[in-house]
Scaffold this active site. Structure first.
Site, PDB file in Angstrom:
ATOM      1  N   VAL A   1      -0.454  22.800  15.932  1.00  0.00           N
ATOM      2  CA  VAL A   1      -1.573  22.700  15.413  1.00  0.00           C
ATOM      3  C   VAL A   1      -2.703  23.228  16.726  1.00  0.00           C
ATOM      4  O   VAL A   1      -2.397  23.030  18.001  1.00  0.00           O
ATOM      5  CB  VAL A   1      -2.076  21.231  15.568  1.00  0.00           C
ATOM      6  CG1 VAL A   1      -3.703  21.003  15.153  1.00  0.00           C
ATOM      7  CG2 VAL A   1      -1.364  20.489  14.129  1.00  0.00           C
TER       8      VAL A   1
ATOM      9  N   ARG B   1       6.967 -15.313  49.086  1.00  0.00           N
ATOM     10  CA  ARG B   1       6.746 -16.481  50.048  1.00  0.00           C
ATOM     11  C   ARG B   1       6.498 -16.186  51.358  1.00  0.00           C
ATOM     12  O   ARG B   1       5.422 -16.601  51.879  1.00  0.00           O
ATOM     13  CB  ARG B   1       7.970 -17.475  50.123  1.00  0.00           C
ATOM     14  CG  ARG B   1       8.019 -18.946  50.759  1.00  0.00           C
ATOM     15  CD  ARG B   1       9.115 -19.557  50.705  1.00  0.00           C
ATOM     16  NE  ARG B   1       9.807 -19.030  52.029  1.00  0.00           N
ATOM     17  CZ  ARG B   1      11.211 -19.151  52.098  1.00  0.00           C
ATOM     18  NH1 ARG B   1      11.750 -19.583  51.296  1.00  0.00           N
ATOM     19  NH2 ARG B   1      11.684 -18.791  53.202  1.00  0.00           N
TER      20      ARG B   1
ATOM     21  N   SER C   1      11.829  12.836  18.196  1.00  0.00           N
ATOM     22  CA  SER C   1      12.592  11.559  18.885  1.00  0.00           C
ATOM     23  C   SER C   1      13.568  11.641  19.667  1.00  0.00           C
ATOM     24  O   SER C   1      14.631  11.030  19.544  1.00  0.00           O
ATOM     25  CB  SER C   1      12.803  10.700  17.747  1.00  0.00           C
ATOM     26  OG  SER C   1      11.773  10.417  16.772  1.00  0.00           O
TER      27      SER C   1
ATOM     28  N   ARG D   1       0.830  -1.165   0.091  1.00  0.00           N
ATOM     29  CA  ARG D   1      -0.047   0.067  -0.043  1.00  0.00           C
ATOM     30  C   ARG D   1       1.105   1.297   0.030  1.00  0.00           C
ATOM     31  O   ARG D   1       1.999   1.012   0.525  1.00  0.00           O
ATOM     32  CB  ARG D   1      -0.977   0.077   1.305  1.00  0.00           C
ATOM     33  CG  ARG D   1      -1.956  -1.135   1.194  1.00  0.00           C
ATOM     34  CD  ARG D   1      -2.724  -1.167   2.575  1.00  0.00           C
ATOM     35  NE  ARG D   1      -3.443   0.000   2.757  1.00  0.00           N
ATOM     36  CZ  ARG D   1      -4.060   0.282   3.917  1.00  0.00           C
ATOM     37  NH1 ARG D   1      -4.228  -0.764   4.851  1.00  0.00           N
ATOM     38  NH2 ARG D   1      -4.716   1.404   4.444  1.00  0.00           N
TER      39      ARG D   1
ATOM     40  N   CYS E   1      13.631  11.274  29.009  1.00  0.00           N
ATOM     41  CA  CYS E   1      14.055  10.740  30.271  1.00  0.00           C
ATOM     42  C   CYS E   1      15.623  10.897  30.360  1.00  0.00           C
ATOM     43  O   CYS E   1      16.161  10.586  31.513  1.00  0.00           O
ATOM     44  CB  CYS E   1      13.683   9.264  30.255  1.00  0.00           C
ATOM     45  SG  CYS E   1      12.172   8.879  30.108  1.00  0.00           S
TER      46      CYS E   1
ATOM     47  N   ASP F   1       1.944  10.401  25.248  1.00  0.00           N
ATOM     48  CA  ASP F   1       1.844  11.059  26.665  1.00  0.00           C
ATOM     49  C   ASP F   1       0.350  11.912  26.650  1.00  0.00           C
ATOM     50  O   ASP F   1       0.050  12.201  27.704  1.00  0.00           O
ATOM     51  CB  ASP F   1       2.764  12.163  26.783  1.00  0.00           C
ATOM     52  CG  ASP F   1       4.147  11.229  27.169  1.00  0.00           C
ATOM     53  OD1 ASP F   1       4.245  10.041  27.133  1.00  0.00           O
ATOM     54  OD2 ASP F   1       5.383  12.001  27.532  1.00  0.00           O
TER      55      ASP F   1
END
Lengths: 439, 439
Positions: free
Chosen positions: A71, A433, A30, A16, A34, A272
């Protein structure tokens, strides 16, 4: 960008054609948000190191990437978005991956809406560059107040200590909010051991200023002089441009896409700006982490292009480290907190042990909090604080939570043992445990 | 001893009385055999450090512990065992936890059946003490030949290198037999980087000797002078005393108890003298590891005293490390090897990555082999070799295997990310995803 690349890969595989346009109001793409505290600390030499893929690399992969384009509105019926300069961009499918900028409380701002000099957040590469510049310009012994005791707050405190600054961390609660009180205390103790001041229950009320510069921080019950103030009080989804579009949002503006990133016909979202689904209690929670963004983005891109990859939620795993001088603490959590499990009948317990067999020279203390459901024996949550090798143990607990396993599974499962790595019965299993024995 | 203590605990809880007698032909109990190579290397100061509980501590807990007592026969009908000095001891329930001494091939032995001077195994504390004495007495530049390239062989090679000896490792196959060839090669490379010689495909045929001392090792295709020869070719269950008793045994003499440690009425077994059940393929395998012994022993003790704890098998997880000078490699595996999965249609792949985000100064290479079933997508096996933090990642894969999960689970589950700990998409998940994409 994960969605964009995966959409192109999936489309290519099925023959496609897809035209992918990315509009981003920022100056970089990108990059590892962090990683910024480690850049600030001096562990990472350059902001460029934090960029996983440059704009040119994205464009070379066939993406029409337009940076510095904000935007401001969307018409989901006409299928157009409008940018700040009035340009109208048409689309067949809209992917909202607008992220979550750092929250800047009113007290940090001058009347004109900009932050006082010396005050800033830690979110974008530009923020990181500004902090490095402030650190460079600061006098030896400068006083840094970090507002917020979450992951970013603790990591930035480490960075400031490395530069030799005086550090005060102000936190609204008893410490890192994502941890149980017993574990919070270990983080607070580590910060204090390393020379930071930690003030609990501090709700900031305002700044002291001289002209445009900050000179101090005030809270209900105290104040400190400050040359630099790091604001690390969280982030908020950038979804204002969808206001009035009819899209369902959480109270904070977060979107709630399905596992394929789908919100409505021709409308997708990931990252986010979204909440994610927690498998354990099937709750929507706001956890703006890169690992979820990357996975959900990939699933979205594949699904948009005709594939079927799904992001099947999370179990609320996260990790960090606090290291300065001789102080070293790895901190991690997965699953529910006791507060989040308040409707359930639970058993929980902290177990202390060592990261390796006790007789090995590299053995360091580790504390593990385990919580299980008394009725079903299901594992509900695990938190870890300890020396080298402690933190990533959380992944094993996360795997049990992912599978819906019991505390007995974690206690008895086959975890790796050799003296440099664990006690004969791995401490995570011992911790489970001990909880199992109390059910 | 795990069984003995747990039996007493469970009995006490239910108000029952139990008299526990332990007969052991050795001189120490509850010591960490796995720790001996680290004692030999100098990481652990004293053999006493390897003793988890002394004889006195066991006795103080109410156990009638008799050391230096070898059991040579058992009458399962009369319910008695006979010791080497002819004493007959009656029992209500017999627990066989006789372990697995090191195999000593005929070529290592003098005509009188004792090993040549300079030749020994690494299994008991007495073995460890003997090796430390030999290391102390050896000249600088002494030549050590290690026969066997398994866990013990690699760990002892490290110990010998630390003492400055010349080291040759002889291995019958292409390296550590529990690893895939691609991973074996990484271990061999690390050994060689650290200055050891590694000879593959070497089947030892005999020793060169002068009087009672070894002076060299010969194999089909080569020989080396040797001052010291470490024999690390495996262990064999000590179950000869059950010969003729009618108890079913594996070819090597291993017992096959159920998850509660039960073999027959009044007969129980756990530990290195047993095979264990591998959950993935429901196979009996011989894996004499302390972690299984401890768990199975605990389940046995509880069940014998009326409880219901069970050891529900294993997924074949193990780990070690090779460290000398600048060379550091963590090695771990879980699940099936490709040879063990030869009946299945599988997909497997090695993925290379880093232990932390690539831009962090502590990032080290990691290689992960992942194998999955092409038909069911079930995860079948994972192996890891890499720098600090690589090895214990195997636990996450083990947790998926324990739950019978798929390669997609491992690819998409919620593993902890922060720059000092992993890439955004944890490398273990990336390795799984790459295999998933090839199915």
């Amino acid at each position: 960008m994960s969605a964009a690349h995966q959409a192109l890969r999936t489309a290519r595989r099925s023959g496609r054609e897809l035209a992918v346009t990315v509009l981003d109001k920022g100056t970089h793409t990108s990059y590892s948000a962090c990683g910024i505290p480690y850049w600030m600390a001096g562990d990472v030499a350059s902001g460029d190191d934090l960029v996983a893929r440059t704009a040119d690399q994205h464009r070379a992969a066939g993406i029409d990437l337009r940076l510095g384009v904000e935007v401001v509105g969307a018409d989901l019926v006409a299928r157009t978005v409008t940018t700040a300069d009035g340009t109208v961009v048409e689309y067949d499918d809209l992917v909202v991956a607008s992220g979550a900028p750092a929250v800047v409380p009113g007290w940090a701002l001058r009347p004109d809406g900009s932050a006082y000099d010396g005050v800033g957040v830690v979110k974008t590469l530009d923020d990181g560059a500004a902090w490095l510049e402030r650190f460079r310009a600061a006098d030896e012994g400068a006083r840094v107040v970090v507002v917020g005791g979450g992951y970013v707050g603790v990591e930035v405190a480490e960075a400031a200590l490395r530069h030799g600054f005086g550090v005060t961390v102000l936190t609204r609660g008893r410490g890192m909010s994502m941890l149980e009180d017993e574990m919070k205390e270990r983080v607070n103790a580590a910060l204090r051991d390393a020379g930071a001041e930690v003030v609990l229950g501090a709700e900031v009320t305002g700044l002291d200023t001289e002209g445009d510069r900050v000179t101090g921080v005030r809270w209900d019950g105290g104040s400190r002089p400050a040359d630099l103030v790091v604001v690390a009080v969280g982030v908020r989804p950038a979804t204002e441009f969808l206001a009035g579009s009819g899209v369902e949002m959480a109270d904070n503006g977060a979107l709630r896409p399905d596992p394929h990133g789908r919100i409505a016909e021709h409308l997708w979202a990931a990252g986010d700006c979204c909440e994610v689904r927690r498998r354990i209690d099937d709750a929507w929670v706001f956890r703006p982490l890169g690992t979820y963004a990357t996975k959900h983005g990939r699933a979205l891109g594949d699904s948009l292009a005709g594939g079927s990859l799904a992001f099947d939620g999370m179990v609320d795993t996260s990790i960090t480290r606090f290291a300065h001088g001789d102080t070293y603490l790895e901190i991690a959590r997965t699953g529910l907190s006791s507060a989040e499990a308040s409707d359930l009948d639970v058993v929980s317990l902290v177990t202390e042990g060592t990261t390796t067999t006790g007789y090995m020279p590299e053995a360091e203390p580790i504390a593990i909090w385990v919580m299980a459901d008394r009725t079903t024996r299901r594992l509900l949550g695990v938190q870890v604080a300890g020396g080298r090798g402690a933190g990533k143990r959380i992944d094993t607990a996360a795997a049990v939570l992912w599978a819906g396993g019991t505390v007995d599974d974690l206690a008895w499962m086959d975890l790796a043992y050799a003296p440099p790595f664990s006690s004969t019965w791995e401490v995570l299993g011992v911790a489970a445990r001990r909880v199992a024995e109390r059910i």
